[in-house]
Design a protein around this motif. Structure first.
Motif, mmCIF file in Angstrom:
data_model
loop_
_atom_site.group_PDB
_atom_site.id
_atom_site.type_symbol
_atom_site.label_atom_id
_atom_site.label_comp_id
_atom_site.label_asym_id
_atom_site.label_seq_id
_atom_site.Cartn_x
_atom_site.Cartn_y
_atom_site.Cartn_z
ATOM 1 N N SER A 65 9.803 79.942 -57.281
ATOM 2 C CA SER A 65 10.592 78.931 -57.089
ATOM 3 C C SER A 65 10.887 78.456 -58.792
ATOM 4 C CB SER A 65 9.900 77.514 -56.918
ATOM 5 O OG SER A 65 9.529 77.091 -57.577
ATOM 6 N N PHE A 66 10.396 78.928 -59.996
ATOM 7 C CA PHE A 66 10.523 79.032 -60.959
ATOM 8 C C PHE A 66 10.959 80.307 -61.779
ATOM 9 C CE2 PHE A 66 5.877 78.000 -61.120
ATOM 10 C CZ PHE A 66 5.492 79.036 -61.852
ATOM 11 N N CYS A 67 10.964 81.221 -61.052
ATOM 12 C CA CYS A 67 11.328 82.499 -62.127
ATOM 13 C C CYS A 67 12.426 82.480 -62.607
ATOM 14 C CB CYS A 67 11.717 83.746 -60.820
ATOM 15 S SG CYS A 67 9.786 84.678 -60.435
ATOM 16 N N SER A 68 12.724 83.343 -63.354
ATOM 17 C CA SER A 68 14.039 83.382 -64.006
ATOM 18 C C SER A 68 14.784 83.537 -64.003
ATOM 19 C CB SER A 68 13.765 84.821 -65.377
ATOM 20 O OG SER A 68 15.271 84.607 -66.394
ATOM 21 N N PRO A 69 15.802 82.383 -63.701
ATOM 22 C CA PRO A 69 17.227 82.575 -62.900
ATOM 23 C C PRO A 69 18.392 84.390 -63.464
ATOM 24 C CG PRO A 69 17.255 80.685 -63.731
ATOM 25 C CD PRO A 69 16.150 81.181 -64.115
ATOM 26 N N ASN A 70 17.722 84.836 -64.469
ATOM 27 C CA ASN A 70 18.618 85.756 -65.122
ATOM 28 C C ASN A 70 17.849 86.752 -63.969
ATOM 29 O OD1 ASN A 70 20.195 84.076 -67.795
ATOM 30 N ND2 ASN A 70 18.660 85.686 -68.702
ATOM 31 N N PHE A 71 17.080 86.884 -64.144
ATOM 32 C CA PHE A 71 16.192 88.217 -63.321
ATOM 33 C C PHE A 71 16.416 87.546 -61.549
ATOM 34 C CE2 PHE A 71 12.345 88.337 -66.487
ATOM 35 C CZ PHE A 71 13.416 88.530 -68.132
ATOM 36 N N ALA A 72 16.657 86.950 -61.494
ATOM 37 C CA ALA A 72 17.469 86.539 -60.489
ATOM 38 C C ALA A 72 18.866 86.871 -59.549
ATOM 39 C CB ALA A 72 16.441 85.244 -59.436
ATOM 40 N N TYR A 73 19.604 86.477 -59.959
ATOM 41 C CA TYR A 73 20.873 87.011 -60.295
ATOM 42 C C TYR A 73 20.845 88.095 -60.240
ATOM 43 C CZ TYR A 73 25.441 87.599 -60.330
ATOM 44 O OH TYR A 73 26.979 87.731 -60.435
ATOM 45 N N LEU A 74 20.245 88.905 -61.481
ATOM 46 C CA LEU A 74 20.234 90.026 -61.524
ATOM 47 C C LEU A 74 19.933 90.767 -60.454
ATOM 48 C CD1 LEU A 74 21.107 92.307 -64.114
ATOM 49 C CD2 LEU A 74 19.010 92.415 -64.479
ATOM 50 N N MET A 75 18.611 90.620 -59.676
ATOM 51 C CA MET A 75 18.716 91.872 -58.414
ATOM 52 C C MET A 75 19.354 91.458 -57.442
ATOM 53 S SD MET A 75 13.996 91.637 -58.908
ATOM 54 C CE MET A 75 14.263 89.329 -59.711
ATOM 55 N N ALA A 76 19.755 89.881 -57.116
ATOM 56 C CA ALA A 76 21.012 89.521 -55.923
ATOM 57 C C ALA A 76 21.819 90.452 -55.815
ATOM 58 C CB ALA A 76 20.923 88.214 -55.877
#
Length: 270
Positions: A65-76
């Motif tokens: 649940s705490f994966c980098s928000p940057n990476f999460a947003y980029l993939m989404a």
């Protein structure tokens, strides 16, 4: 593994679930340098009839649940863009599940707010800069794989001599093909006389700096491969049955070697 029924498209020629999954195969985890489909990050795909084609809904999941928000947003965001360009797609909804910033990210994606519009003052760096950072790391790892493969095949070649290796000296195969793709993504020379061991700008190393450059490259490659293995395990632990959605890499294969690199520019709306 979460199963989602795919409703039939209203007419022939519209994209189906398999088409959507193939499009998502071009979306990379920026840190792990592997497609999100191979990693098991695609939780569900739903395709339904819409006014002007197909309405596509995709849910993504990450190892923690705490994966980098940057990476999460980029993939989404990349996922939404990859699907939106498919012929016959009317609307696209991509949502990230079970992340501490899911609400913020999902709202930003729904509004097409862009990265800075989504995170506001927290968006201190450009995601395009972040993307280039990981493209450089992916190139470094691919470069090391090629040179290590060459050193193992030619026991007479010393580490100190790999600075003289040219692209023409590399044997044909998946490892070289992967390096050429990474070089192309960075705009590096692809001619046969180009040096293999170079920095992200294409500069060669002095002879006395070659062994250390190779060791640094090896450290980068080991880090990427280790993180990918760790994240795959975390996802299987977090989501029962998710291992069935992960694609095992063949022995010696490059991450995502059958996938193209997605040429997407991140939306940076203020």
């Amino acid at each position: 593994m979460t199963q989602v029924q795919t409703r039939p498209a209203p007419q022939a020629g519209l994209p189906g679930r398999d088409d959507i999954r193939r499009a998502l195969g071009a979306v990379q985890d920026p840190e792990l340098d592997e497609p999100i489909t191979d990693l098991g990050f695609v939780r569900s795909i739903d395709v339904a009839p819409a006014a002007r084609g197909a309405a596509v809904s995709v849910h993504l999941r990450l190892p923690t649940s705490f994966c980098s928000p940057n990476f999460a947003y980029l993939m989404a965001s990349d996922s939404k863009d990859a699907i939106a360009v498919l012929p016959g797609v009317d609307t696209v909804t991509v949502e990230l599940d079970d992340h501490h910033d899911s609400g913020l990210i999902n709202a930003g994606l729904a509004a097409d707010a862009g990265y800075r519009g989504t995170f506001g003052h927290e968006a201190e760096e450009s995601l395009e800069e972040l993307r280039w950072t990981f493209r450089r790391k992916a190139h470094t790892a691919a470069m090391e794989r090629c040179l290590t493969e060459l050193l193992r095949a030619d026991r007479g070649l010393a580490e100190s001599d790999v600075g003289q290796v040219r692209l023409a000296d590399l044997p044909a195969g998946r490892t070289k093909d992967a390096l050429l793709r990474r070089r192309e993504a960075l705009g590096l020379p692809l001619d046969s006389a180009a040096a293999v061991l170079v920095d992200h700008l294409g500069n060669s190393y002095p002879a006395d700096a070659v062994p250390m450059a190779l060791r640094r490259a090896r450290s980068t490659r080991i880090s990427i491969d280790g993180n990918a293995h760790f994240c795959r395990g975390l996802l299987r632990t977090r989501y029962e049955g998710s291992g069935a959605d992960q694609t095992a890499r063949p022995e010696g294969a490059e991450p995502g070697e059958s996938h193209t690199l997605l040429p997407i520019t991140v939306k940076e709306n203020a």
